[in-house]
Scaffold this active site. Structure first.
Site, PDB file in Angstrom:
ATOM      1  N   THR A 116      20.023   3.707  12.801  1.00 30.72           N
ATOM      2  CA  THR A 116      20.607   2.433  12.376  1.00 30.72           C
ATOM      3  C   THR A 116      21.947   2.210  13.075  1.00 30.72           C
ATOM      4  O   THR A 116      22.228   1.122  13.590  1.00 30.72           O
ATOM      5  CB  THR A 116      20.794   2.420  10.829  1.00 30.72           C
ATOM      6  OG1 THR A 116      19.543   2.744  10.242  1.00 30.72           O
ATOM      7  CG2 THR A 116      21.269   1.078  10.320  1.00 30.72           C
ATOM      8  N   ARG A 160       9.543  -5.563   8.618  1.00 36.33           N
ATOM      9  CA  ARG A 160      10.025  -6.834   9.172  1.00 36.33           C
ATOM     10  C   ARG A 160       9.066  -7.362  10.229  1.00 36.33           C
ATOM     11  O   ARG A 160       8.316  -6.585  10.847  1.00 36.33           O
ATOM     12  CB  ARG A 160      11.434  -6.662   9.763  1.00 36.33           C
ATOM     13  CG  ARG A 160      11.506  -5.628  10.927  1.00 36.33           C
ATOM     14  CD  ARG A 160      11.479  -6.308  12.268  1.00 36.33           C
ATOM     15  NE  ARG A 160      11.395  -5.414  13.404  1.00 36.33           N
ATOM     16  CZ  ARG A 160      10.287  -5.099  14.032  1.00 36.33           C
ATOM     17  NH1 ARG A 160       9.113  -5.517  13.614  1.00 36.33           N
ATOM     18  NH2 ARG A 160      10.309  -4.324  15.113  1.00 36.33           N
ATOM     19  N   LYS A 167       0.823  -1.207   0.000  1.00 33.83           N
ATOM     20  CA  LYS A 167       0.000   0.000   0.000  1.00 33.83           C
ATOM     21  C   LYS A 167       0.865   1.269   0.000  1.00 33.83           C
ATOM     22  O   LYS A 167       0.564   2.236  -0.693  1.00 33.83           O
ATOM     23  CB  LYS A 167      -0.953  -0.022   1.197  1.00 33.83           C
ATOM     24  CG  LYS A 167      -2.027  -1.085   1.008  1.00 33.83           C
ATOM     25  CD  LYS A 167      -3.005  -1.166   2.150  1.00 33.83           C
ATOM     26  CE  LYS A 167      -4.081  -2.205   1.807  1.00 33.83           C
ATOM     27  NZ  LYS A 167      -5.142  -2.268   2.806  1.00 33.83           N
ATOM     28  N   SER A 197      18.108   9.185  24.334  1.00 33.10           N
ATOM     29  CA  SER A 197      19.224   8.641  23.546  1.00 33.10           C
ATOM     30  C   SER A 197      19.600   9.567  22.391  1.00 33.10           C
ATOM     31  O   SER A 197      20.700   9.500  21.867  1.00 33.10           O
ATOM     32  CB  SER A 197      18.817   7.283  22.964  1.00 33.10           C
ATOM     33  OG  SER A 197      17.685   7.408  22.121  1.00 33.10           O
ATOM     34  N   GLU A 200       3.288  -1.409  13.933  1.00 31.98           N
ATOM     35  CA  GLU A 200       3.905  -0.096  14.165  1.00 31.98           C
ATOM     36  C   GLU A 200       4.480   0.445  12.862  1.00 31.98           C
ATOM     37  O   GLU A 200       5.225  -0.249  12.173  1.00 31.98           O
ATOM     38  CB  GLU A 200       5.023  -0.213  15.204  1.00 31.98           C
ATOM     39  CG  GLU A 200       5.698   1.137  15.488  1.00 31.98           C
ATOM     40  CD  GLU A 200       6.792   1.051  16.542  1.00 31.98           C
ATOM     41  OE1 GLU A 200       6.550   1.463  17.685  1.00 31.98           O
ATOM     42  OE2 GLU A 200       7.889   0.568  16.210  1.00 31.98           O
TER      43      GLU A 200
HETATM   44  P1  0O2 Z   1      13.812  -3.463  16.685  1.00 32.24           P
HETATM   45  O1  0O2 Z   1      15.109  -4.185  16.703  1.00 32.24           O
HETATM   46  O2  0O2 Z   1      13.895  -2.124  16.057  1.00 32.24           O
HETATM   47  O3  0O2 Z   1      12.726  -4.292  16.165  1.00 32.24           O
HETATM   48  P2  0O2 Z   1      11.103   0.284  23.779  1.00 32.24           P
HETATM   49  O4  0O2 Z   1      10.773   0.210  25.236  1.00 32.24           O
HETATM   50  O5  0O2 Z   1      11.843   1.543  23.361  1.00 32.24           O
HETATM   51  O6  0O2 Z   1      11.777  -0.962  23.250  1.00 32.24           O
HETATM   52  P3  0O2 Z   1       8.282   0.719  23.096  1.00 32.24           P
HETATM   53  O7  0O2 Z   1       8.009   1.529  24.308  1.00 32.24           O
HETATM   54  O8  0O2 Z   1       7.443  -0.495  22.891  1.00 32.24           O
HETATM   55  O9  0O2 Z   1       9.774   0.273  22.961  1.00 32.24           O
HETATM   56  O10 0O2 Z   1       8.029   1.557  21.842  1.00 32.24           O
HETATM   57  P4  0O2 Z   1       8.842   2.627  21.028  1.00 32.24           P
HETATM   58  O11 0O2 Z   1       9.436   3.676  21.858  1.00 32.24           O
HETATM   59  O12 0O2 Z   1       7.855   3.050  19.992  1.00 32.24           O
HETATM   60  O13 0O2 Z   1      10.047   1.823  20.381  1.00 32.24           O
HETATM   61  C1  0O2 Z   1       9.887   0.746  19.552  1.00 32.24           C
HETATM   62  C2  0O2 Z   1      10.917   0.772  18.421  1.00 32.24           C
HETATM   63  O14 0O2 Z   1      11.302   2.104  18.114  1.00 32.24           O
HETATM   64  C3  0O2 Z   1      12.206   0.067  18.744  1.00 32.24           C
HETATM   65  O15 0O2 Z   1      12.084  -1.291  18.501  1.00 32.24           O
HETATM   66  C4  0O2 Z   1      13.159   0.713  17.754  1.00 32.24           C
HETATM   67  O16 0O2 Z   1      12.968   0.232  16.430  1.00 32.24           O
HETATM   68  C5  0O2 Z   1      12.699   2.141  17.791  1.00 32.24           C
HETATM   69  N1  0O2 Z   1      13.411   2.880  18.856  1.00 32.24           N
HETATM   70  C6  0O2 Z   1      12.873   3.393  19.972  1.00 32.24           C
HETATM   71  N2  0O2 Z   1      13.807   4.031  20.704  1.00 32.24           N
HETATM   72  C7  0O2 Z   1      14.968   3.921  20.013  1.00 32.24           C
HETATM   73  C8  0O2 Z   1      16.320   4.395  20.270  1.00 32.24           C
HETATM   74  O17 0O2 Z   1      16.638   5.057  21.261  1.00 32.24           O
HETATM   75  N3  0O2 Z   1      17.256   4.075  19.319  1.00 32.24           N
HETATM   76  C9  0O2 Z   1      16.949   3.349  18.191  1.00 32.24           C
HETATM   77  N4  0O2 Z   1      17.944   3.092  17.342  1.00 32.24           N
HETATM   78  N5  0O2 Z   1      15.699   2.888  17.954  1.00 32.24           N
HETATM   79  C10 0O2 Z   1      14.731   3.170  18.850  1.00 32.24           C
HETATM   80  P5  0O2 Z   1      13.028  -2.343  19.249  1.00 32.24           P
HETATM   81  O18 0O2 Z   1      12.165  -3.115  20.183  1.00 32.24           O
HETATM   82  O19 0O2 Z   1      14.226  -1.693  19.805  1.00 32.24           O
HETATM   83  O20 0O2 Z   1      13.435  -3.361  18.193  1.00 32.24           O
END
Ligand code: 0O2
Length: 202
Positions: free
Chosen positions: A150, A43, A20, A112, A137
């Site tokens: 990244t 993914r 989409k 961060s 998401e």
């Molecule tokens: P991946 O490897 O990307 O699949 P959290 O407690 O931060 O893990 P929450 O509260 O469920 O997650 O939600 P949020 O804040 O929306 O974050 C979910 C995803 O956002 C993360 O997935 C990352 O992809 C991205 N993200 C959030 N904060 C950061 C950060 O500080 N740095 C980076 N590089 N990415 C971030 P995951 O679970 O990390 O996994």
């Protein structure tokens, strides 16, 4: 747990959302307008990451489908900060999904240094057993935000979430630089777009 059966609808959601979003990009291209969408990826969260997050967030495994919002994840990368809000508006106006939460880490960047706009959606997916509503998401960010995220993600992985303080400080400076880059590019957005139009006409 039968992970294959649990994750199959998520894989379908990721594919459908990608189709989409690619369709939206193609329409901009057909109309010879600047596309706010540059890159689309997606993914299904790998099982070890699901288990790690469930543990960290104290989500019981039987509740992950209800409580873990990013098992299906789609990322939209764009050129300019303005493009992010154009995409957000377009997604808000769609009637094939329901937005349940928005996280604006652009006006409120994370400690961060992370910046991105997240939309948590409910998406109805057709299975052979009928409709299933699945959480997904959508992350929307600029090329500069993506470059930073990244690299930070790789470092977090390398240091198992405990990045040494000197590298952390550099990452903060890099986040500032990425922010400045987005700001400067926004200021010359019209010039860049004009150049791209000339390039496409050739
Ligand atoms: P991946 O490897 O990307 O699949 P959290 O407690 O931060 O893990 P929450 O509260 O469920 O997650 O939600 P949020 O804040 O929306 O974050 C979910 C995803 O956002 C993360 O997935 C990352 O992809 C991205 N993200 C959030 N904060 C950061 C950060 O500080 N740095 C980076 N590089 N990415 C971030 P995951 O679970 O990390 O996994």
């Amino acid at each position: 747990m039968n992970w294959e059966a649990i994750l199959a609808p998520y894989a379908q959601v990721v594919e459908e959302l990608k189709v989409k979003l690619k369709g939206m990009r193609a329409q901009f291209e057909h109309e010879k307008r600047h596309s706010p969408i540059e890159i689309i990826s997606g993914r299904v969260k790998p099982i070890p990451s699901i288990l790690e997050k469930a543990k960290r967030k104290q989500i019981k495994l039987e509740n992950i489908e209800r409580e873990m919002q990013d098992i299906a994840g789609v990322r939209v990368v764009c050129q300019f900060v303005d493009d992010i809000y154009t995409i957000v508006k377009m997604i808000r106006s769609r009637n094939d999904l329901t937005i349940i939460e928005e996280k604006d880490y652009i006006s409120h960047k994370k400690d961060s240094g992370y910046r991105s706009f997240h939309m948590i959606i409910e998406y109805p997916v057709e299975t052979i057993h009928g409709e299933k509503i699945v959480l997904a998401e959508i992350q929307i960010r600029t090329l500069a935000m993506n470059f930073w995220a990244t690299n930070e993600h790789s470092l977090n992985y390398k240091y198992a979430g405990r990045i040494p303080s000197d590298i952390k400080a550099r990452l903060k400076r890099a986040a500032e630089a990425a922010f400045k880059l987005d700001e400067e590019m926004s200021k010359i957005k019209n010039e860049v777009q004009e150049a791209q139009r000339i390039f496409h006409r050739k």
